[in-house]
Design a protein around this motif. Structure first.
Motif, PDB file in Angstrom:
ATOM      1  N   ALA A 142       0.615  -0.944   0.212  1.00 29.46           N
ATOM      2  CA  ALA A 142       0.756  -0.375  -0.136  1.00 29.46           C
ATOM      3  C   ALA A 142       0.893   1.341  -0.303  1.00 29.46           C
ATOM      4  O   ALA A 142       0.659   2.261  -0.522  1.00 29.46           O
ATOM      5  CB  ALA A 142      -1.155   0.286   1.208  1.00 29.46           C
ATOM      6  N   VAL A 143       2.269   0.983   1.251  1.00 30.00           N
ATOM      7  CA  VAL A 143       2.384   2.197   0.882  1.00 30.00           C
ATOM      8  C   VAL A 143       3.163   2.611  -0.304  1.00 30.00           C
ATOM      9  O   VAL A 143       3.896   3.579  -1.028  1.00 30.00           O
ATOM     10  CB  VAL A 143       4.016   2.369   1.969  1.00 30.00           C
ATOM     11  CG1 VAL A 143       4.579   3.029   1.866  1.00 30.00           C
ATOM     12  CG2 VAL A 143       2.954   2.274   3.365  1.00 30.00           C
ATOM     13  N   LEU A 144       4.090   1.576  -1.366  1.00 28.19           N
ATOM     14  CA  LEU A 144       5.063   1.711  -1.888  1.00 28.19           C
ATOM     15  C   LEU A 144       3.934   1.800  -3.319  1.00 28.19           C
ATOM     16  O   LEU A 144       4.224   3.136  -4.512  1.00 28.19           O
ATOM     17  CB  LEU A 144       5.512   0.308  -2.654  1.00 28.19           C
ATOM     18  CG  LEU A 144       6.819   0.141  -1.341  1.00 28.19           C
ATOM     19  CD1 LEU A 144       7.218  -1.302  -2.034  1.00 28.19           C
ATOM     20  CD2 LEU A 144       7.968   0.841  -1.900  1.00 28.19           C
ATOM     21  N   LEU A 145       3.037   2.011  -3.811  1.00 29.84           N
ATOM     22  CA  LEU A 145       1.649   1.502  -4.006  1.00 29.84           C
ATOM     23  C   LEU A 145       0.940   2.869  -4.280  1.00 29.84           C
ATOM     24  O   LEU A 145       0.812   3.699  -5.912  1.00 29.84           O
ATOM     25  CB  LEU A 145       0.836   0.859  -4.978  1.00 29.84           C
ATOM     26  CG  LEU A 145       0.705  -0.285  -4.864  1.00 29.84           C
ATOM     27  CD1 LEU A 145      -0.683  -1.348  -5.114  1.00 29.84           C
ATOM     28  CD2 LEU A 145       1.168  -0.865  -5.809  1.00 29.84           C
ATOM     29  N   TYR A 146       1.222   3.987  -3.096  1.00 30.42           N
ATOM     30  CA  TYR A 146       0.991   5.415  -2.821  1.00 30.42           C
ATOM     31  C   TYR A 146       2.455   6.325  -4.084  1.00 30.42           C
ATOM     32  O   TYR A 146       1.876   7.114  -4.089  1.00 30.42           O
ATOM     33  CB  TYR A 146       1.210   5.496  -1.576  1.00 30.42           C
ATOM     34  CG  TYR A 146       0.717   7.575  -0.562  1.00 30.42           C
ATOM     35  CD1 TYR A 146      -0.297   7.685  -1.853  1.00 30.42           C
ATOM     36  CD2 TYR A 146       1.319   8.016  -0.038  1.00 30.42           C
ATOM     37  CE1 TYR A 146      -0.665   8.769  -1.256  1.00 30.42           C
ATOM     38  CE2 TYR A 146       1.320   8.812  -0.115  1.00 30.42           C
ATOM     39  CZ  TYR A 146      -0.149   9.326  -0.468  1.00 30.42           C
ATOM     40  OH  TYR A 146      -0.561  10.675   0.228  1.00 30.42           O
ATOM     41  N   HIS A 147       3.352   5.498  -4.582  1.00 30.36           N
ATOM     42  CA  HIS A 147       4.289   6.340  -4.576  1.00 30.36           C
ATOM     43  C   HIS A 147       4.543   6.205  -6.337  1.00 30.36           C
ATOM     44  O   HIS A 147       4.975   6.818  -7.079  1.00 30.36           O
ATOM     45  CB  HIS A 147       5.709   5.368  -4.667  1.00 30.36           C
ATOM     46  CG  HIS A 147       6.295   5.956  -3.095  1.00 30.36           C
ATOM     47  ND1 HIS A 147       5.293   5.834  -1.926  1.00 30.36           N
ATOM     48  CD2 HIS A 147       7.666   7.252  -2.072  1.00 30.36           C
ATOM     49  CE1 HIS A 147       6.046   6.009  -0.498  1.00 30.36           C
ATOM     50  NE2 HIS A 147       6.744   6.798  -0.606  1.00 30.36           N
ATOM     51  N   VAL A 148       3.157   5.778  -6.975  1.00 26.68           N
ATOM     52  CA  VAL A 148       3.429   5.027  -8.254  1.00 26.68           C
ATOM     53  C   VAL A 148       1.405   5.591  -9.025  1.00 26.68           C
ATOM     54  O   VAL A 148       0.628   6.174  -8.283  1.00 26.68           O
ATOM     55  CB  VAL A 148       2.841   3.511  -7.988  1.00 26.68           C
ATOM     56  CG1 VAL A 148       2.801   3.859 -10.034  1.00 26.68           C
ATOM     57  CG2 VAL A 148       3.846   3.015  -7.904  1.00 26.68           C
ATOM     58  N   VAL A 149       1.802   7.262  -9.966  1.00 22.26           N
ATOM     59  CA  VAL A 149       0.423   7.064 -10.276  1.00 22.26           C
ATOM     60  C   VAL A 149       0.936   6.305 -11.907  1.00 22.26           C
ATOM     61  O   VAL A 149       1.390   6.579 -12.788  1.00 22.26           O
ATOM     62  CB  VAL A 149       0.613   8.907 -10.655  1.00 22.26           C
ATOM     63  CG1 VAL A 149       0.020   9.446 -11.512  1.00 22.26           C
ATOM     64  CG2 VAL A 149       0.623   9.408  -9.322  1.00 22.26           C
ATOM     65  N   ALA A 150      -0.542   6.342 -12.508  1.00 24.89           N
ATOM     66  CA  ALA A 150      -0.788   5.461 -13.900  1.00 24.89           C
ATOM     67  C   ALA A 150      -0.536   6.671 -14.934  1.00 24.89           C
ATOM     68  O   ALA A 150      -0.745   7.892 -14.634  1.00 24.89           O
ATOM     69  CB  ALA A 150      -1.810   4.925 -13.941  1.00 24.89           C
ATOM     70  N   GLY A 151       0.243   6.322 -15.999  1.00 23.65           N
ATOM     71  CA  GLY A 151       0.397   6.829 -17.046  1.00 23.65           C
ATOM     72  C   GLY A 151       2.248   7.687 -16.774  1.00 23.65           C
ATOM     73  O   GLY A 151       2.706   7.302 -15.270  1.00 23.65           O
ATOM     74  N   LYS A 152       2.443   8.526 -17.438  1.00 20.90           N
ATOM     75  CA  LYS A 152       4.032   8.882 -18.295  1.00 20.90           C
ATOM     76  C   LYS A 152       4.020  10.405 -17.686  1.00 20.90           C
ATOM     77  O   LYS A 152       3.268  10.865 -18.586  1.00 20.90           O
ATOM     78  CB  LYS A 152       4.598   8.402 -19.143  1.00 20.90           C
ATOM     79  CG  LYS A 152       6.427   8.759 -19.435  1.00 20.90           C
ATOM     80  CD  LYS A 152       6.641   8.377 -20.334  1.00 20.90           C
ATOM     81  CE  LYS A 152       8.673   8.834 -20.515  1.00 20.90           C
ATOM     82  NZ  LYS A 152       8.609   9.058 -22.071  1.00 20.90           N
ATOM     83  N   VAL A 153       4.314  10.438 -16.367  1.00 22.66           N
ATOM     84  CA  VAL A 153       4.081  12.203 -16.442  1.00 22.66           C
ATOM     85  C   VAL A 153       5.444  13.478 -15.857  1.00 22.66           C
ATOM     86  O   VAL A 153       6.043  12.661 -14.910  1.00 22.66           O
ATOM     87  CB  VAL A 153       3.021  12.420 -14.283  1.00 22.66           C
ATOM     88  CG1 VAL A 153       2.978  13.765 -14.363  1.00 22.66           C
ATOM     89  CG2 VAL A 153       1.502  11.792 -15.044  1.00 22.66           C
ATOM     90  N   THR A 154       5.839  14.037 -17.219  1.00 26.21           N
ATOM     91  CA  THR A 154       6.751  14.519 -16.302  1.00 26.21           C
ATOM     92  C   THR A 154       7.366  15.541 -15.763  1.00 26.21           C
ATOM     93  O   THR A 154       6.195  16.062 -15.278  1.00 26.21           O
ATOM     94  CB  THR A 154       7.322  14.584 -18.317  1.00 26.21           C
ATOM     95  OG1 THR A 154       6.555  16.334 -18.531  1.00 26.21           O
ATOM     96  CG2 THR A 154       7.751  13.855 -19.204  1.00 26.21           C
ATOM     97  N   ALA A 155       8.578  16.029 -15.698  1.00 25.20           N
ATOM     98  CA  ALA A 155       8.142  16.844 -14.033  1.00 25.20           C
ATOM     99  C   ALA A 155       7.242  18.474 -15.191  1.00 25.20           C
ATOM    100  O   ALA A 155       6.934  18.646 -14.747  1.00 25.20           O
ATOM    101  CB  ALA A 155       9.880  17.354 -14.364  1.00 25.20           C
ATOM    102  N   SER A 156       7.012  18.215 -16.421  1.00 21.30           N
ATOM    103  CA  SER A 156       6.468  20.057 -17.014  1.00 21.30           C
ATOM    104  C   SER A 156       5.524  19.531 -16.742  1.00 21.30           C
ATOM    105  O   SER A 156       4.830  20.598 -16.531  1.00 21.30           O
ATOM    106  CB  SER A 156       7.257  20.347 -18.195  1.00 21.30           C
ATOM    107  OG  SER A 156       6.714  19.256 -19.270  1.00 21.30           O
TER     108      SER A 156
END
Length: 159
Positions: free
Chosen positions: A92-106
Motif C-alpha cells: 500500500a505504501v509503495l503503490l502510494y508512490h506510483v501514478v498511472a501514466g507517464k507524467v514528466t516534470a513539466s
C-alpha cells in the motif's frame, strides 16, 4: 475507464507475484533502474518484499516518486523493519508512490494533486522552483525508463 483498468492490472500483477518475483528486471525499466542504482537499495528491498518487481518491469507506463536510501533512513528503524515485514502495508505504501501514466516534470509542475495507484491522492506544489509531493521534495526529475518515468524524492510518502 482506461485508468481503472491500468490500476486493476497493476494490482493484479502485483498480487500474482506477491510470493516471488525474484527474476532480474530489464535494466531500462523502472525496476531495472532502481535495481542498478545503489541509492535505491532500500527501495529495491521493499519492492522485492512487496512482490512488485514484475509489476515495475511490465509495460506500464508508470510515474514513480522514488525515495532514496536517505529518505528511508528518516523512518525509525523499528518502524521500517515492521513495514518491510508487513507485505500488505508495504505494498500500500509503495503503490502510494506510483501514478498511472507517464507524467514528466513539466506536467507535474502544472498539477495540484494526483491520484496514486493505491487510490489515495497526493498533493503537488511548487515553491522557488522546487516541486513538492506532499512533504517530499523532488531532488531529481525525469529519469526516463522504457515503461515510464522516475522522479527521485527525499522523503517516503505515507498514505
Amino acid at each position: 475507464m482506461k485508468k481503472m483498468l491500468l490500476m486493476t492490472t497493476l494490482l493484479l500483477t502485483g498480487a500474482a507475484v506477491a510470493g516471488g518475483g525474484s527474476s532480474m528486471p530489464a535494466s531500462n525499466t523502472i525496476a531495472g533502474i532502481v535495481s542498478n542504482d545503489p541509492n535505491f537499495s532500500t527501495l529495491l528491498a521493499a519492492v522485492k518484499a512487496a512482490g512488485l518487481v514484475e509489476t515495475l518491469s511490465s509495460p506500464g507506463p508508470f510515474t514513480v516518486f522514488a525515495p532514496t536510501n536517505a529518505a528511508f533512513a528518516k523512518i525509525p528503524q523499528a518502524d521500517l523493519n515492521a513495514l518491510l515485514n508487513d507485505p500488505a502495508k508495504l505494498k500500500a505504501v509503495l503503490l502510494y508512490h506510483v501514478v498511472a501514466g507517464k507524467v514528466t516534470a513539466s506536467q507535474v509542475m502544472g498539477m495540484s494533486s494526483g491520484t496514486t495507484v493505491n487510490g489515495a491522492d497526493i498533493n503537488v506544489s511548487t515553491s522557488g522552483g522546487m516541486v513538492m509531493i506532499n512533504d517530499a521534495t523532488v531532488t531529481k526529475a525525469d529519469v526516463m525508463a522504457s515503461n515510464g518515468v522516475i522522479h527521485v524524492i527525499d522523503t517516503v510518502l505515507m498514505p
